[in-house]
Design a protein around this motif. Structure first.
Motif, mmCIF file in Angstrom:
data_model
loop_
_atom_site.group_PDB
_atom_site.id
_atom_site.type_symbol
_atom_site.label_atom_id
_atom_site.label_comp_id
_atom_site.label_asym_id
_atom_site.label_seq_id
_atom_site.Cartn_x
_atom_site.Cartn_y
_atom_site.Cartn_z
ATOM 1 N N GLN A 282 1.539 -8.459 -15.814
ATOM 2 C CA GLN A 282 2.666 -9.348 -15.528
ATOM 3 C C GLN A 282 3.528 -8.729 -14.424
ATOM 4 N N MET A 283 2.987 -8.757 -13.224
ATOM 5 C CA MET A 283 3.660 -8.236 -12.043
ATOM 6 C C MET A 283 3.499 -9.239 -10.913
ATOM 7 N N ALA A 284 4.524 -9.304 -10.080
ATOM 8 C CA ALA A 284 4.515 -10.220 -8.939
ATOM 9 C C ALA A 284 4.789 -9.438 -7.663
ATOM 10 N N LEU A 285 4.221 -9.921 -6.559
ATOM 11 C CA LEU A 285 4.397 -9.320 -5.234
ATOM 12 C C LEU A 285 4.985 -10.378 -4.316
ATOM 13 N N THR A 286 6.135 -10.085 -3.721
ATOM 14 C CA THR A 286 6.790 -11.034 -2.822
ATOM 15 C C THR A 286 7.042 -10.374 -1.478
ATOM 16 N N ALA A 287 6.892 -11.155 -0.404
ATOM 17 C CA ALA A 287 7.185 -10.703 0.964
ATOM 18 C C ALA A 287 8.368 -11.492 1.481
ATOM 19 N N SER A 288 9.218 -10.847 2.283
ATOM 20 C CA SER A 288 10.493 -11.469 2.634
ATOM 21 C C SER A 288 10.848 -11.275 4.096
ATOM 22 N N THR B 139 10.751 -6.460 4.029
ATOM 23 C CA THR B 139 10.218 -5.688 2.912
ATOM 24 C C THR B 139 9.322 -6.563 2.049
ATOM 25 N N ALA B 140 8.523 -5.887 1.231
ATOM 26 C CA ALA B 140 7.777 -6.530 0.156
ATOM 27 C C ALA B 140 8.200 -5.868 -1.146
ATOM 28 N N HIS B 141 8.373 -6.678 -2.185
ATOM 29 C CA HIS B 141 8.810 -6.165 -3.478
ATOM 30 C C HIS B 141 7.738 -6.398 -4.527
ATOM 31 N N ILE B 142 7.583 -5.407 -5.404
ATOM 32 C CA ILE B 142 6.763 -5.543 -6.606
ATOM 33 C C ILE B 142 7.715 -5.530 -7.796
ATOM 34 N N TRP B 143 7.630 -6.526 -8.645
ATOM 35 C CA TRP B 143 8.544 -6.612 -9.789
ATOM 36 C C TRP B 143 7.818 -7.117 -11.023
ATOM 37 N N ARG B 144 8.216 -6.566 -12.163
ATOM 38 C CA ARG B 144 7.628 -6.946 -13.443
ATOM 39 C C ARG B 144 8.438 -8.069 -14.069
ATOM 40 N N PRO C 278 13.827 -4.541 -7.912
ATOM 41 C CA PRO C 278 12.358 -4.499 -7.965
ATOM 42 C C PRO C 278 11.848 -3.219 -8.600
ATOM 43 N N THR C 279 10.612 -3.259 -9.054
ATOM 44 C CA THR C 279 9.954 -2.049 -9.543
ATOM 45 C C THR C 279 9.594 -1.135 -8.381
ATOM 46 N N ALA C 280 9.197 -1.710 -7.258
ATOM 47 C CA ALA C 280 8.843 -0.931 -6.069
ATOM 48 C C ALA C 280 9.204 -1.738 -4.831
ATOM 49 N N THR C 281 9.628 -1.009 -3.799
ATOM 50 C CA THR C 281 9.970 -1.637 -2.518
ATOM 51 C C THR C 281 9.093 -1.048 -1.426
ATOM 52 N N LEU C 282 8.414 -1.914 -0.700
ATOM 53 C CA LEU C 282 7.538 -1.493 0.392
ATOM 54 C C LEU C 282 8.215 -1.868 1.701
ATOM 55 N N LYS C 283 8.616 -0.871 2.479
ATOM 56 C CA LYS C 283 9.463 -1.122 3.647
ATOM 57 C C LYS C 283 9.056 -0.277 4.851
ATOM 58 N N SER C 284 7.938 -0.607 5.441
ATOM 59 C CA SER C 284 7.495 0.076 6.658
ATOM 60 C C SER C 284 7.409 -0.859 7.848
ATOM 61 N N HIS C 285 7.656 -2.146 7.655
ATOM 62 C CA HIS C 285 7.560 -3.105 8.757
ATOM 63 C C HIS C 285 8.828 -3.115 9.593
#
Length: 414
Positions: free
Chosen positions: A218-224, A228-233, A279-286
Motif C-alpha cells: 500500500q504505497m503510492a508514487l507521485t510526480a509533481s 520532486t517525486a514522493h513515495i507515501w504509504r 511523504p515516506t521518501a522524497t526523490l529530488k534530483s531533477h
C-alpha cells in the motif's frame, strides 16, 4: 427652437427642453463641420461663438475634428459600397443566362436560385438527415431497452478535486482503489464501488502530474511540478458495497453533471477525509518539472521523467540516485515500465521514445525509436497480453502506433 443667437425667450425654451437642445447642438456640429459649406474666411471660433455651450472652445474644436473624420470615413465607405453594388449587379446580369447569382445581389434583377443551388440545398438537407439519423442510432445504443443490456452506462462520478486531473491509476493488489493526480497540488484515493473519497495526499508544493501504485504494498508514487517525486504509504478502509443502480433510472435521469456547482461533492468531500502531508521518501534530483514516475517490476526501484530532458532511476529504500538517463533532445513527456521485465520506455517532445534495459545491474543499454513525425510523443503503454504488438505510443501527429519489441531477442543479447 433657436440654435444660433440668444434671447430671453430662447434661453427659457432651451431650459424647458434640454433633450431637444442636445439634439440641435449635435445637428449643428455635424452641419457646421462640413468643409464644403464652410466659407474660406470663416473661422471655427466664429461658427461656434453663437452657440450656447459650457464646453471650452479647445475641447469643442477637438470634437469638431473628430466628427469631421468620422463623416469623411463614412462618406468614403458609402461611395465604395455603391461601387461594389454596381459591380455585383453587372456580374449578375452577365451570369443570369447561366442561372447563377452572386451573393449580395439585388433579387429584383432576375438572378434567382438555380438548379445547381437547388441540388446543393437538397444534398445539404440529405447530409443533415443522414447525420441526425446516424447520431440518433449512436445515442440510442447507449440507452437500455426492455429486455436488453446496456453497452455503456455512467455509473460513478468521482468529484472532489479543485482543478484539472492529469493522471489516474488503479491499485494492483487489494484493497482496490482509484487514485487521481491533480493540478490542485493533491492526489486523492477513491472507493471504486461507492465513489467516496477515502484519503487525500497533500505533500507536494506543485501540481501532481502522475500517480502510480506499488505492485504489492500500500504505497503510492507521485510526480509533481515542484521538481520532486514522493513515495507515501496509505491505509484505507473500503466502505460497504452498495446495491447496483437501476440502469433505466440512470438512462432516464435528466440531470447533467455539468450543471453542478463548482466544488459540489457527493457524500464526504476531500476536506472531511484523512490527509497525509509528509511523504515516506522524497526523490529530488531533477532540475525541472517531474512529469511522470513509475515502479520497476518488484517495486524496489522507481523511474522518474522530467522536463530537464532526463529520467532518473532511484532505489526506493535509500532514495539513492542509481542512474541518470540522458539522450533526449527535448523535454520528456512520459515514462512507462514493463510489468514483468526491467525495461523502461521514455518519450519526449523530440518525437522519439527510448527503450532502456536494466536487467543486468552492471550495465544498461538503450534503443532509440522514431515513428512519430510531429512535435512530440505524448504517452506510452506496454501490452503484455499481445507479444506481436506489445508497446503503444501516441503523439501530436494525430496517431497512435503499435510496436513490436522483441523481448526474447533482447534476452539473448544479455
Amino acid at each position: 427652437m433657436p440654435v444660433e443667437g440668444g434671447s430671453s425667450s430662447g434661453s427659457a425654451s432651451a431650459a424647458r427642453h434640454p433633450k431637444q437642445k442636445r439634439k440641435a447642438h449635435s445637428l449643428s456640429i455635424r452641419r457646421t463641420n462640413s468643409t464644403e459649406d464652410r466659407s474660406p474666411g470663416v473661422q471655427r471660433g466664429d461658427m461656434l461663438e453663437g452657440q450656447d455651450s459650457k464646453l471650452p472652445l479647445s475641447l469643442r474644436n477637438n470634437l469638431l475634428d473628430l466628427f469631421g473624420q468620422i463623416e469623411r470615413e463614412f462618406e468614403n465607405l458609402y461611395i465604395e459600397n455603391l461601387e461594389l453594388r454596381r459591380e455585383i449587379d453587372s456580374l449578375n446580369e452577365r451570369l443570369t443566362g447561366d442561372g447563377q447569382i452572386i451573393e449580395g445581389g439585388d433579387p429584383t434583377k432576375g438572378a434567382l436560385k438555380t438548379k445547381a443551388s437547388h441540388s446543393t440545398s437538397q444534398l445539404s438537407q440529405k447530409l443533415k438527415t443522414t447525420y441526425k439519423a446516424s447520431t440518433s442510432k449512436i445515442v440510442s445504443s447507449f440507452k437500455a431497452t426492455a429486455g436488453s443490456r446496456a453497452l455503456c452506462q455512467l455509473l460513478k462520478e468521482y468529484v472532489g478535486h479543485r482543478d484539472g486531473i492529469w493522471d489516474l491509476s488503479i491499485t494492483r493488489s487489494p484493497p482496490v482503489v482509484l487514485g487521481t493526480a491533480s493540478a490542485d497540488h493533491s492526489a486523492l484515493l477513491w472507493s471504486i464501488e461507492t465513489g467516496k473519497c477515502l484519503l487525500r495526499y497533500a505533500g507536494h508544493a506543485g501540481s501532481v502530474n502522475s500517480i502510480k501504485f506499488h505492485p504489492t504494498e500500500q504505497m503510492a508514487l507521485t510526480a509533481s511540478g515542484d521538481q520532486t517525486a514522493h513515495i507515501w504509504r496509505y491505509m484505507v478502509q473500503l466502505p460497504a458495497p452498495q446495491p447496483p443502480p437501476d440502469v433505466s433510472a440512470l438512462c432516464d435521469d435528466d440531470q447533467d453533471s455539468s450543471d453542478r456547482e463548482e466544488g459540489e461533492v457527493d457524500g464526504d468531500g476531500p476536506c472531511e477525509v484523512p490527509t497525509i502531508r509528509v511523504p515516506t521518501a522524497t526523490l529530488k534530483s531533477h532540475q525541472g518539472v517531474a512529469i511522470a514516475a513509475d515502479w520497476l517490476v518488484g517495486g524496489r526501484q522507481v523511474v522518474t521523467a522530467s522536463w530537464d530532458r532526463a529520467a532518473n532511476l532511484y532505489e526506493v529504500e535509500t532514495c539513492e540516485l542509481v542512474h541518470t538517463l540522458t539522450g533526449h533532445d527535448q523535454e520528456l513527456t512520459h515514462c512507462c515500465t514493463h510489468p514483468t521485465q526491467r525495461l523502461v520506455v521514455t518519450s519526449s517532445r523530440d518525437t522519439t521514445f527510448r527503450l532502456w534495459d536494466f536487467r543486468d545491474p552492471s550495465i544498461h543499454s538503450v534503443n532509440v525509436f522514431q515513428g512519430h513525425t510531429e512535435r512530440m510523443v505524448c504517452c506510452t503503454a506496454w501490452n503484455e497480453e499481445n507479444q506481436s504488438c506489445n508497446l503503444f505510443t501516441c503523439g501530436f501527429d494525430r496517431q497512435a502506433i503499435g510496436w513490436n519489441i522483441n523481448i526474447p531477442a533482447l534476452l539473448q543479447e544479455k
